[in-house]
Design a protein around this motif. Structure first.
Motif, mmCIF file in Angstrom:
data_model
loop_
_atom_site.group_PDB
_atom_site.id
_atom_site.type_symbol
_atom_site.label_atom_id
_atom_site.label_comp_id
_atom_site.label_asym_id
_atom_site.label_seq_id
_atom_site.Cartn_x
_atom_site.Cartn_y
_atom_site.Cartn_z
ATOM 1 N N MET B 1 0.861 -1.195 0.000
ATOM 2 C CA MET B 1 0.000 0.000 0.000
ATOM 3 C C MET B 1 0.890 1.236 0.000
ATOM 4 O O MET B 1 1.789 1.368 0.818
ATOM 5 N N SER B 2 0.626 2.129 -0.935
ATOM 6 C CA SER B 2 1.555 3.246 -1.119
ATOM 7 C C SER B 2 1.552 4.222 0.051
ATOM 8 O O SER B 2 2.549 4.889 0.298
ATOM 9 N N LEU B 3 0.426 4.303 0.797
ATOM 10 C CA LEU B 3 0.412 5.243 1.924
ATOM 11 C C LEU B 3 1.314 4.751 3.059
ATOM 12 O O LEU B 3 1.945 5.553 3.744
ATOM 13 N N ILE B 4 1.375 3.433 3.231
ATOM 14 C CA ILE B 4 2.260 2.871 4.257
ATOM 15 C C ILE B 4 3.711 3.129 3.859
ATOM 16 O O ILE B 4 4.549 3.466 4.701
ATOM 17 N N THR B 5 3.990 3.002 2.546
ATOM 18 C CA THR B 5 5.345 3.300 2.056
ATOM 19 C C THR B 5 5.682 4.766 2.316
ATOM 20 O O THR B 5 6.811 5.087 2.688
ATOM 21 N N ALA B 6 4.700 5.647 2.125
ATOM 22 C CA ALA B 6 4.918 7.077 2.381
ATOM 23 C C ALA B 6 5.332 7.283 3.843
ATOM 24 O O ALA B 6 6.215 8.086 4.143
ATOM 25 N N LEU B 7 4.702 6.527 4.749
ATOM 26 C CA LEU B 7 5.067 6.617 6.176
ATOM 27 C C LEU B 7 6.509 6.168 6.387
ATOM 28 O O LEU B 7 7.260 6.789 7.133
ATOM 29 N N ARG B 8 6.880 5.079 5.700
ATOM 30 C CA ARG B 8 8.253 4.545 5.844
ATOM 31 C C ARG B 8 9.275 5.546 5.324
ATOM 32 O O ARG B 8 10.341 5.720 5.919
ATOM 33 N N ILE B 9 8.925 6.208 4.217
ATOM 34 C CA ILE B 9 9.836 7.204 3.642
ATOM 35 C C ILE B 9 10.031 8.352 4.631
ATOM 36 O O ILE B 9 11.164 8.754 4.915
ATOM 37 N N SER B 10 8.916 8.858 5.183
ATOM 38 C CA SER B 10 9.016 9.953 6.149
ATOM 39 C C SER B 10 9.808 9.519 7.375
ATOM 40 O O SER B 10 10.593 10.295 7.928
ATOM 41 N N ALA B 11 9.603 8.272 7.802
ATOM 42 C CA ALA B 11 10.329 7.762 8.972
ATOM 43 C C ALA B 11 11.831 7.755 8.713
ATOM 44 O O ALA B 11 12.623 8.099 9.599
ATOM 45 N N SER B 12 12.229 7.407 7.477
ATOM 46 C CA SER B 12 13.662 7.410 7.161
ATOM 47 C C SER B 12 14.222 8.827 7.249
ATOM 48 O O SER B 12 15.361 9.031 7.677
ATOM 49 N N GLY B 13 13.381 9.815 6.887
ATOM 50 C CA GLY B 13 13.786 11.217 6.991
ATOM 51 C C GLY B 13 13.961 11.634 8.433
ATOM 52 O O GLY B 13 14.917 12.333 8.783
ATOM 53 N N LEU B 14 13.043 11.187 9.304
ATOM 54 C CA LEU B 14 13.141 11.514 10.737
ATOM 55 C C LEU B 14 14.448 10.962 11.309
ATOM 56 O O LEU B 14 15.177 11.657 12.020
ATOM 57 N N THR B 15 14.749 9.706 10.977
ATOM 58 C CA THR B 15 15.969 9.069 11.480
ATOM 59 C C THR B 15 17.212 9.829 11.022
ATOM 60 O O THR B 15 18.093 10.133 11.838
ATOM 61 N N ALA B 16 17.259 10.152 9.720
ATOM 62 C CA ALA B 16 18.443 10.811 9.161
ATOM 63 C C ALA B 16 18.639 12.196 9.773
ATOM 64 O O ALA B 16 19.762 12.568 10.146
ATOM 65 N N GLN B 17 17.557 12.959 9.919
ATOM 66 C CA GLN B 17 17.683 14.313 10.481
ATOM 67 C C GLN B 17 18.053 14.265 11.955
ATOM 68 O O GLN B 17 18.766 15.138 12.440
ATOM 69 N N ARG B 18 17.559 13.244 12.660
ATOM 70 C CA ARG B 18 17.905 13.109 14.076
ATOM 71 C C ARG B 18 19.404 12.820 14.206
ATOM 72 O O ARG B 18 20.086 13.402 15.054
ATOM 73 N N GLN B 19 19.912 11.953 13.316
ATOM 74 C CA GLN B 19 21.349 11.646 13.331
ATOM 75 C C GLN B 19 22.174 12.890 13.051
ATOM 76 O O GLN B 19 23.205 13.118 13.671
ATOM 77 N N ARG B 20 21.670 13.712 12.119
ATOM 78 C CA ARG B 20 22.370 14.947 11.777
ATOM 79 C C ARG B 20 22.407 15.879 12.998
ATOM 80 O O ARG B 20 23.441 16.485 13.290
ATOM 81 N N ALA B 21 21.271 15.975 13.710
ATOM 82 C CA ALA B 21 21.215 16.820 14.907
ATOM 83 C C ALA B 21 22.156 16.289 15.985
ATOM 84 O O ALA B 21 22.803 17.062 16.702
ATOM 85 N N GLU B 22 22.245 14.959 16.081
ATOM 86 C CA GLU B 22 23.140 14.347 17.071
ATOM 87 C C GLU B 22 24.589 14.716 16.791
ATOM 88 O O GLU B 22 25.342 15.070 17.701
ATOM 89 N N VAL B 23 24.967 14.649 15.518
ATOM 90 C CA VAL B 23 26.341 14.977 15.130
ATOM 91 C C VAL B 23 26.630 16.457 15.400
ATOM 92 O O VAL B 23 27.693 16.812 15.928
ATOM 93 N N ALA B 24 25.664 17.321 15.078
ATOM 94 C CA ALA B 24 25.843 18.758 15.328
ATOM 95 C C ALA B 24 25.985 19.014 16.827
ATOM 96 O O ALA B 24 26.807 19.838 17.254
ATOM 97 N N SER B 25 25.202 18.281 17.649
ATOM 98 C CA SER B 25 25.303 18.421 19.108
ATOM 99 C C SER B 25 26.674 17.978 19.594
ATOM 100 O O SER B 25 27.268 18.632 20.464
ATOM 101 N N THR B 26 27.172 16.876 19.034
ATOM 102 C CA THR B 26 28.513 16.394 19.401
ATOM 103 C C THR B 26 29.552 17.478 19.104
ATOM 104 O O THR B 26 30.422 17.764 19.932
ATOM 105 N N ASN B 27 29.450 18.092 17.932
ATOM 106 C CA ASN B 27 30.381 19.152 17.553
ATOM 107 C C ASN B 27 30.316 20.320 18.531
ATOM 108 O O ASN B 27 31.341 20.824 18.991
ATOM 109 N N LEU B 28 29.072 20.725 18.847
ATOM 110 C CA LEU B 28 28.885 21.860 19.756
ATOM 111 C C LEU B 28 29.439 21.550 21.144
ATOM 112 O O LEU B 28 30.046 22.405 21.781
ATOM 113 N N ALA B 29 29.242 20.313 21.592
ATOM 114 C CA ALA B 29 29.697 19.928 22.934
ATOM 115 C C ALA B 29 31.213 19.912 23.012
ATOM 116 O O ALA B 29 31.788 20.079 24.084
ATOM 117 N N ASN B 30 31.858 19.705 21.862
ATOM 118 C CA ASN B 30 33.317 19.552 21.863
ATOM 119 C C ASN B 30 34.062 20.754 21.274
ATOM 120 O O ASN B 30 35.159 20.608 20.755
#
Lengths: 127, 140
Positions: B1-30
């Motif tokens: 079902m394409s709507l479920i796939t749309a959810l999976r795509i958005s979820a991959s975006g959430l994961t990637a952006q969270r990782q990016r924020a984590e890396v930026a936080s690491t940089n700021l902390a150091n």
């Protein structure tokens, strides 16, 4: 005349399918807003409708068929970022809302159609 | 079902952006870290995004639909910032200390951008959730 095998059902079904696929494409664009080299995409509508085996009473009417003729194309945009990404956040957010509302409108239309049929089936024989 | 796939795509975006924020936080902390496990001052880290295909679920349409994933976390090789602090234990013979190549302004901009992109993915997810629940109500 109302007919259980109304041509409206497959037509609406098709529109719902197209809208759902389009939502998927918009989600993919938003997800890849920071991916270098990603090109914003959309699902064609006019071409899809033209290619359908139409069974219509007027040249202005839409017909219905399968959805295999849907095609993804790259959105032409002038807003290409230095990293080659062409996703325009404002466009995608607008299309996201529009597409979501269109889907809900289609579902409501379908529900109304079913209610009408049910009313005819249940109450048609009463005096 | 394409709507479920749309959810999976958005979820991959959430994961990637969270990782990016984590890396930026690491940089700021150091920003002031002069000692690391690899030796020397902390080097700024950055994420590299690439598309992740969910092709088989979008079979009817050519081209497929793509989510996103962090393909690599790279180290920024820009030169360290040298500060004259002769009293510092990590100072070299000339009295200079090498501080991380992290620019707090750059990291804050990065964090804000990650937060906005995260929100955009969330908005898409919420609309798709509404669409799915309406679909389940067809014919009721």
């Amino acid at each position: 005349m109302i007919n259980v095998h109304d041509k409206m059902f497959p037509a609406v079904e098709n529109m719902l399918d197209w809208t759902a696929k389009r939502q998927q494409t918009i989600s993919a664009n938003l997800t890849n807003i920071d991916t270098p080299g990603y090109k914003a995409k959309d699902v064609s509508f006019a071409e899809h409708m033209q290619s359908l085996g139409l069974d219509k009473t007027s040249a202005a009417h839409f017909g219905y068929s399968d959805t295999s003729s849907m095609r993804i194309y790259e959105v032409g945009t002038t807003a290409e970022k230095p990293n080659g990404n062409t996703v325009d956040l404002d466009r995608e957010m607008t299309e996201l809302s529009k597409n979501g509302l269109q889907y809900i409108a289609l579902v409501q239309f379908l529900n109304q159609k079913i209610r009408t049929l049910r009313s005819v089936i249940n109450d048609g024989g009463k005096v | 079902m394409s709507l479920i796939t749309a959810l999976r795509i958005s979820a991959s975006g959430l994961t990637a952006q969270r990782q990016r924020a984590e890396v930026a936080s690491t940089n700021l902390a150091n920003t002031e870290t002069t000692r690391t496990a690899e030796g020397g001052a902390f080097r700024r880290k950055d994420v590299v995004f690439q598309t992740a295909t969910f092709g088989q679920t979008f079979e009817a349409v050519s081209g497929g639909s793509e989510g996103v994933e962090v393909s690599d976390i790279v180290t920024d090789m820009r030169p360290f910032e040298r500060r004259f602090e002769p009293g510092h234990p990590d100072a070299d013979a000339e009295g200079y200390v090498e501080y991380p190549n992290v620019n707090p302004m750059e990291e804050m901009a990065n964090l804000t951008s990650a937060a906005r992109s995260y929100e955009a993915n969330l908005a898409a997810m919420n609309i798709v959730k509404t669409m799915i629940s309406r679909t389940l109500e067809i014919g009721r």
